[in-house]
Scaffold this motif. Sequence first.
Motif, PDB file in Angstrom:
ATOM      1  N   GLU A  64      11.055 -33.422  14.415  1.00  0.00           N
ATOM      2  CA  GLU A  64       9.945 -34.058  15.129  1.00  0.00           C
ATOM      3  C   GLU A  64       9.867 -33.663  16.602  1.00  0.00           C
ATOM      4  O   GLU A  64       8.940 -34.064  17.306  1.00  0.00           O
ATOM      5  CB  GLU A  64      10.061 -35.577  15.001  1.00  0.00           C
ATOM      6  CG  GLU A  64       9.925 -36.053  13.560  1.00  0.00           C
ATOM      7  CD  GLU A  64      10.220 -37.529  13.372  1.00  0.00           C
ATOM      8  OE1 GLU A  64      10.514 -38.229  14.370  1.00  0.00           O
ATOM      9  OE2 GLU A  64      10.168 -37.988  12.212  1.00  0.00           O
ATOM     10  N   LYS A 108       9.062 -31.817  19.927  1.00  0.00           N
ATOM     11  CA  LYS A 108       8.071 -30.910  20.502  1.00  0.00           C
ATOM     12  C   LYS A 108       8.628 -30.490  21.853  1.00  0.00           C
ATOM     13  O   LYS A 108       8.584 -31.277  22.817  1.00  0.00           O
ATOM     14  CB  LYS A 108       6.720 -31.609  20.639  1.00  0.00           C
ATOM     15  CG  LYS A 108       6.087 -31.961  19.304  1.00  0.00           C
ATOM     16  CD  LYS A 108       4.760 -32.676  19.495  1.00  0.00           C
ATOM     17  CE  LYS A 108       4.095 -33.006  18.197  1.00  0.00           C
ATOM     18  NZ  LYS A 108       4.819 -33.938  17.357  1.00  0.00           N
ATOM     19  N   ASP A 130       7.309 -31.214  25.373  1.00  0.00           N
ATOM     20  CA  ASP A 130       7.379 -32.563  25.926  1.00  0.00           C
ATOM     21  C   ASP A 130       8.618 -32.782  26.808  1.00  0.00           C
ATOM     22  O   ASP A 130       8.745 -33.836  27.423  1.00  0.00           O
ATOM     23  CB  ASP A 130       7.401 -33.608  24.804  1.00  0.00           C
ATOM     24  CG  ASP A 130       6.099 -33.648  24.014  1.00  0.00           C
ATOM     25  OD1 ASP A 130       5.068 -33.132  24.518  1.00  0.00           O
ATOM     26  OD2 ASP A 130       6.116 -34.188  22.892  1.00  0.00           O
ATOM     27  N   HIS A 141      11.967 -21.435  24.703  1.00  0.00           N
ATOM     28  CA  HIS A 141      10.903 -22.183  25.374  1.00  0.00           C
ATOM     29  C   HIS A 141      11.320 -22.564  26.797  1.00  0.00           C
ATOM     30  O   HIS A 141      10.538 -22.403  27.742  1.00  0.00           O
ATOM     31  CB  HIS A 141      10.539 -23.447  24.582  1.00  0.00           C
ATOM     32  CG  HIS A 141       9.687 -24.391  25.365  1.00  0.00           C
ATOM     33  ND1 HIS A 141       8.316 -24.265  25.440  1.00  0.00           N
ATOM     34  CD2 HIS A 141      10.018 -25.448  26.160  1.00  0.00           C
ATOM     35  CE1 HIS A 141       7.836 -25.212  26.229  1.00  0.00           C
ATOM     36  NE2 HIS A 141       8.847 -25.946  26.673  1.00  0.00           N
TER      37      HIS A 141
END
Length: 186
Positions: free
Chosen positions: A73, A75, A78, A105
């Motif tokens: 879950e 992301k 965020d 990322h």
Amino acid sequence: MARLLLIAGDYVEDYEIMVPFQALQAMGHSVDAVCPDKREGDQVRTAIHDFEGDQTYSEKPGHNFTLNATFAEVKVADYDALVVPGGRAPEYLRLDERVLEMVRHFFDHDKPVAAICHAAQLLAAAVSLEGHRVSAYPACAPDVRLAGGDFAEIEVDQAVTSGKLVTAPAWPAHPAWLKQFAALLD
């Protein structure tokens, strides 16, 4: 305060997950600890690594650490920063493309990253460390160098900041790397 992602796995080093998880929360940050294929409330086993005068560290069973978020879950957009503890977990986590994408990322978006001890194995598998001075457990020096990084041979209780990357050789460096990482989060 910052929202932090902590990526762990079974046999993560006990102090390297427990202490930062609690200390960063005490500083007011939100810390989500996740592990591939595990959910919030699941546990990862930890290992205690100690320096007892042998040619390498010794390893003993640690505690179970309860995850507080679900890997599937997450992301990453965020999150403001990434924490990667060491132990044996980074060795196999670097084989998971989902984990590598998460690590990339944070580097691609120039977000702060803290990596302790064997976490350098995961960084080296995910990104080029060219232009970075990187500390890690000494056995990870070849990984750092092969990834283009400048391996920092520092004392076990020290840490080094290179851009937005904070690294340390092992858990005795908690005061040093947490202080340097906190400065990047402010």
